[in-house]
Design a protein around this motif. Structure first.
Motif, PDB file in Angstrom:
ATOM      1  N   HIS A 183      -3.052  -4.956   6.931  1.00  0.00           N
ATOM      2  CA  HIS A 183      -1.613  -5.197   6.766  1.00  0.00           C
ATOM      3  C   HIS A 183      -1.373  -6.479   5.968  1.00  0.00           C
ATOM      4  CE1 HIS A 183      -2.456  -7.833  10.183  1.00  0.00           C
ATOM      5  NE2 HIS A 183      -1.298  -8.439   9.941  1.00  0.00           N
ATOM      6  N   GLY A 212       4.161  -2.818   3.876  1.00  0.00           N
ATOM      7  CA  GLY A 212       3.745  -1.596   4.555  1.00  0.00           C
ATOM      8  C   GLY A 212       2.704  -0.869   3.755  1.00  0.00           C
ATOM      9  N   PRO A 213       2.053   0.071   4.377  1.00  0.00           N
ATOM     10  CA  PRO A 213       2.221   0.510   5.767  1.00  0.00           C
ATOM     11  C   PRO A 213       1.624  -0.484   6.760  1.00  0.00           C
ATOM     12  CG  PRO A 213       0.389   1.682   4.766  1.00  0.00           C
ATOM     13  CD  PRO A 213       0.987   0.820   3.685  1.00  0.00           C
ATOM     14  N   ALA A 214       1.957  -0.279   8.013  1.00  0.00           N
ATOM     15  CA  ALA A 214       1.433  -1.125   9.091  1.00  0.00           C
ATOM     16  C   ALA A 214       0.073  -0.568   9.504  1.00  0.00           C
ATOM     17  CB  ALA A 214       2.398  -1.130  10.270  1.00  0.00           C
TER      18      ALA A 214
END
Length: 143
Positions: free
Chosen positions: A20, A26-28
């Motif tokens: 991250h 994002g994405p997480a």
């Protein structure tokens, strides 16, 4: 459980997922978020933030035009990354041998003064010889 103040934690390997910290919008990525939630520090990201990381290459894996860091050295907060990067372009640290589709990574860590495990204040060394791309001041102090 969570780490304690009286131990050093190193978590290393191929996580098959990006970080991250490399994708702020994002994405997480759940692996790196979980490590962070347990107080573990991504040593390359820390070194990069301090201007002490290799700048090329920054990815450890590539497929179909996608280049990501998916191989990590996480450390507990009692350590500080002095440098982090890849051993070389051979993917295994040994040119011509032990083929892999991932780049080998190395982080040079130092105990943080004042941290419980830092009584000696020494750099954490491994049996690996100092890589040629280490900054000169770190390579000289490797022995």
């Amino acid at each position: 459980g969570r780490q304690t103040d009286d131990c050093v934690v190193l978590l290393t390997g191929n996580f098959n997922a990006a970080s991250h910290l490399d994708y702020p919008y994002g994405p997480a990525w759940p692996c790196s978020l979980t490590c962070a939630s347990y107080g573990l520090v991504d040593s390359y990201a820390e070194a990069r933030n301090r201007g002490r990381a290799a700048t090329v290459p920054t990815s450890t894996w590539a497929f179909g035009g996608v280049h990501d860091r998916v191989d990590f050295v996480y450390n507990s907060v009692g350590l500080r990354a002095e440098w982090s990067g890849h051993l070389d372009g051979s993917n295994s640290g040994v040119p011509g041998e032990w083929p892999s589709d991932h780049n080998a990574v190395l982080s040079v860590l130092r105990f943080v003064k004042g941290a419980p495990a830092a009584e000696g204040g020494d750099t954490v060394h491994t049996w690996v010889q100092a890589p040629k791309m280490l900054p000169e001041e770190l390579a000289e102090s490797w022995a």
